[in-house]
Design a protein around this motif. Structure first.
Motif, short mmCIF file in Angstrom:
data_model
loop_
_atom_site.label_atom_id
_atom_site.label_comp_id
_atom_site.label_asym_id
_atom_site.label_seq_id
_atom_site.Cartn_x
_atom_site.Cartn_y
_atom_site.Cartn_z
N PHE A 97 46.09 10.13 -38.95
CA PHE A 97 45.55 8.77 -39.08
C PHE A 97 45.82 8.16 -40.34
O PHE A 97 46.20 7.22 -40.66
N THR A 98 45.40 9.27 -41.54
CA THR A 98 45.91 8.93 -42.75
C THR A 98 46.36 10.31 -43.33
O THR A 98 46.61 11.21 -42.94
N GLN A 135 41.86 7.13 -30.86
CA GLN A 135 41.71 7.70 -31.99
C GLN A 135 40.73 9.15 -31.71
O GLN A 135 39.83 8.81 -30.78
N TYR A 136 40.97 10.24 -32.32
CA TYR A 136 40.04 11.52 -31.96
C TYR A 136 39.98 12.15 -33.32
O TYR A 136 40.77 12.14 -34.32
N THR A 137 38.86 13.12 -33.25
CA THR A 137 39.09 14.05 -34.17
C THR A 137 39.64 15.38 -33.73
O THR A 137 39.53 15.71 -32.70
N ARG A 138 40.38 15.89 -34.67
CA ARG A 138 41.14 16.86 -34.31
C ARG A 138 40.31 18.05 -33.74
O ARG A 138 39.05 18.49 -34.36
N GLY A 139 40.68 18.77 -32.69
CA GLY A 139 39.94 19.67 -31.94
C GLY A 139 39.02 19.26 -30.91
O GLY A 139 38.21 19.85 -30.34
N ASN A 181 40.41 14.58 -40.70
CA ASN A 181 40.66 15.33 -39.58
C ASN A 181 41.08 14.26 -38.27
O ASN A 181 40.95 14.60 -37.14
N GLN A 182 41.14 12.91 -38.54
CA GLN A 182 41.15 11.90 -37.61
C GLN A 182 42.62 11.79 -37.18
O GLN A 182 43.60 11.98 -38.12
N ARG A 183 43.18 11.62 -36.02
CA ARG A 183 44.37 11.49 -35.58
C ARG A 183 44.62 10.27 -34.63
O ARG A 183 43.63 10.05 -34.01
N ASN A 184 45.42 9.74 -34.49
CA ASN A 184 45.99 8.62 -33.51
C ASN A 184 46.69 9.24 -32.39
O ASN A 184 47.50 10.15 -32.53
N SER A 185 46.59 8.68 -31.12
CA SER A 185 47.27 9.39 -30.03
C SER A 185 47.50 8.20 -29.09
O SER A 185 46.96 7.09 -28.99
N ILE A 186 48.94 8.17 -28.90
CA ILE A 186 49.36 7.21 -27.62
C ILE A 186 49.62 8.11 -26.28
O ILE A 186 50.47 9.04 -26.27
#
Length: 142
Positions: free
Chosen positions: A56-57, A136-140, A62-67
């Motif tokens: 994500f940044t 968006q989600y937090t890793r894990g 720990n933030q990630r973006n997903s499609i």
């Protein structure tokens, strides 16, 4: 429960509760068209698919973006197969466009393409709608 699963369950639930032309049979499982009665059409199989994940940044977040890709395989039978395919495709798109956030879990849902399968048994019609769902989600936690 995973976000991917929450998104897929949301789609199945919304399609099952929609109005005419309402999908009569909505499932996440594979179906045998020969074993469905005519009263179970139109039938929609919802499949979760591939996913692309990015940071994500650049920070230590720990933030990630997903499609996340979701397929809606829409089966029809009877007369006017082409008309029925178009009607069910329009209904599925309308239902999923009504809340593009999948109940607040996602940022966006967008239809990317539709594909007609002409190789299917001529007694049936199949149109597949492919959607991308961004979240968006937090890793894990996805």
């Amino acid at each position: 429960m995973s976000i991917r699963n929450d998104i897929t369950v949301n789609i199945v639930d919304l399609l099952g509760d929609s109005n005419d032309p309402k999908p009569i049979y909505v499932t996440r499982d594979s179906i045998d068209l020969e074993n469905l009665s005519r009263q179970q059409f139109p039938a929609v199989v919802v499949r979760s698919g591939d996913e692309t994940r990015t940071e994500f940044t650049m920070a230590t977040s720990n933030q990630r973006n997903s499609i996340f890709n979701v397929q809606c395989l829409c089966y029809v039978t009877g007369n006017n197969i082409d008309l029925q395919r178009n009607d069910i495709a329009e209904r599925v798109e309308e239902v999923l466009e009504a809340d593009r956030t999948r109940g607040g879990v996602a940022y966006d849902t967008r239809l990317t393409d539709l594909a007609v399968d002409e190789e299917i048994d001529q007694r049936f019609g199949l149109i597949t709608l492919n959607f991308e769902v961004e979240y968006q989600y937090t890793r894990g936690e996805a």
